[in-house]
Design a protein around this motif. Sequence first.
Motif, mmCIF file in Angstrom:
data_model
loop_
_atom_site.group_PDB
_atom_site.id
_atom_site.type_symbol
_atom_site.label_atom_id
_atom_site.label_comp_id
_atom_site.label_asym_id
_atom_site.label_seq_id
_atom_site.Cartn_x
_atom_site.Cartn_y
_atom_site.Cartn_z
ATOM 1 N N SER A 1 0.851 -1.284 0.004
ATOM 2 C CA SER A 1 0.048 0.005 0.074
ATOM 3 C C SER A 1 0.798 1.234 -0.155
ATOM 4 O O SER A 1 2.178 0.967 0.209
ATOM 5 C CB SER A 1 -1.044 0.221 1.260
ATOM 6 N N ALA A 2 0.125 2.369 0.070
ATOM 7 C CA ALA A 2 1.192 3.729 0.083
ATOM 8 C C ALA A 2 0.223 4.575 0.945
ATOM 9 O O ALA A 2 -0.594 4.410 1.133
ATOM 10 C CB ALA A 2 1.168 4.156 -1.463
ATOM 11 N N ALA A 3 1.081 5.747 1.333
ATOM 12 C CA ALA A 3 0.804 6.690 2.284
ATOM 13 C C ALA A 3 0.310 7.756 1.626
ATOM 14 O O ALA A 3 -0.595 8.759 2.213
ATOM 15 C CB ALA A 3 1.570 6.855 3.376
ATOM 16 N N ILE B 1 4.756 -4.732 -8.125
ATOM 17 C CA ILE B 1 3.306 -4.527 -7.771
ATOM 18 C C ILE B 1 3.253 -2.821 -7.399
ATOM 19 O O ILE B 1 4.075 -2.249 -6.441
ATOM 20 C CB ILE B 1 2.946 -5.381 -6.732
ATOM 21 N N ASP B 2 2.008 -2.360 -7.819
ATOM 22 C CA ASP B 2 1.862 -1.072 -7.350
ATOM 23 C C ASP B 2 1.414 -0.634 -6.139
ATOM 24 O O ASP B 2 0.604 -1.606 -5.570
ATOM 25 C CB ASP B 2 0.695 -0.419 -8.384
ATOM 26 N N SER B 3 1.992 0.197 -5.285
ATOM 27 C CA SER B 3 1.451 0.469 -3.887
ATOM 28 C C SER B 3 0.675 1.645 -4.055
ATOM 29 O O SER B 3 1.193 2.847 -4.579
ATOM 30 C CB SER B 3 2.567 0.785 -3.155
ATOM 31 N N LEU C 1 -5.073 -1.988 -0.707
ATOM 32 C CA LEU C 1 -3.981 -2.980 -0.424
ATOM 33 C C LEU C 1 -3.934 -3.978 -1.327
ATOM 34 O O LEU C 1 -4.815 -4.622 -1.582
ATOM 35 C CB LEU C 1 -4.525 -3.556 0.924
ATOM 36 N N ASN C 2 -2.784 -4.182 -2.215
ATOM 37 C CA ASN C 2 -2.450 -4.983 -3.039
ATOM 38 C C ASN C 2 -1.925 -6.263 -2.549
ATOM 39 O O ASN C 2 -0.897 -6.164 -1.572
ATOM 40 C CB ASN C 2 -1.803 -4.369 -4.368
ATOM 41 N N GLN C 3 -1.990 -7.253 -3.071
ATOM 42 C CA GLN C 3 -1.705 -8.581 -2.432
ATOM 43 C C GLN C 3 -0.790 -9.284 -3.796
ATOM 44 O O GLN C 3 -1.257 -9.465 -4.732
ATOM 45 C CB GLN C 3 -2.381 -9.342 -2.027
ATOM 46 N N THR C 4 0.354 -9.980 -3.432
ATOM 47 C CA THR C 4 0.967 -10.894 -4.360
ATOM 48 C C THR C 4 2.099 -11.778 -3.333
ATOM 49 O O THR C 4 2.120 -11.511 -2.367
ATOM 50 C CB THR C 4 1.763 -10.193 -5.366
ATOM 51 N N ASN C 5 2.667 -12.663 -4.214
ATOM 52 C CA ASN C 5 3.685 -13.545 -3.207
ATOM 53 C C ASN C 5 4.734 -13.943 -4.231
ATOM 54 O O ASN C 5 4.777 -13.883 -5.156
ATOM 55 C CB ASN C 5 2.732 -14.727 -2.915
ATOM 56 N N PHE C 6 5.658 -14.528 -3.280
ATOM 57 C CA PHE C 6 6.872 -14.923 -4.145
ATOM 58 C C PHE C 6 7.597 -15.985 -3.044
ATOM 59 O O PHE C 6 7.392 -16.038 -1.769
ATOM 60 C CB PHE C 6 7.957 -13.782 -4.590
#
Length: 224
Positions: free
Chosen positions: A159-161, A176-178, A183-188
């Motif tokens: 996310s971003a402030a 991934i864009d913040s 609230l964006n989600q991804t995984n690695f």
Amino acid sequence: MTTWATFSLQDSASPLMEQLTFFHDHTLMILIMITMLVSYLMFMLFFNKYTNRNLLHGQTIEMIWTILPTIMLLFIAFPSLRLLYLLDEINEPSMTLKTIGHQWYWKYEYSDFLNIEFDSYMIPTNEMINNNNNNNFRLLDVDNRVVLPMNSQIRILVSAADVIHSWTIPALGVKIDSTPGRLNQTNFMINRPGLFFGQCSEICGTNHSFMPIVIESIPMKNFI
Ligand code: CUA
């Protein structure tokens, strides 16, 4: 990390990035074949004397040069879609890393591991010179690195402030864009130890170039 004369993709540090590299090579191979064929045909046009004033259309060749590119595009489209859905797949993450983009630094939270919370600022070049510290990477190192266990699924919430930033690490295949208010989600999964560098890749203001990301990948035993 990127060093001098790194013209291609960086060496992958995760299975998904490996797949992305394979896809890149596959697509580039198709592109090169098309470019070679088309340039050969265009080049050879200068050297033949075939002319036909009455030739206006040819059903057969038009069918061929419509269907053939369609089939070739499918060879790119299907692997691309497969990867797209593979990248979004979340399978039982063992921990979550929350990252919040600020102007111009990243804030990290280990929400489900000891509730650790810290800011990650780039080490300024003048500080490196003043302290006679040549052990850091210029414009790419941070004061607090993100330490993560290797060989385990990690979920990231982004996310971003203030404005839009983008949490990007080439070696892990994560970009991934913040975005403020989202609230964006991804995984690695990191499959080797080491330092992996990334940078913000969404134009976010004057110091956009100076909010790097550093991941320190270590064995689970040491992480605990
Ligand atoms: Cu943050 Cu660009």
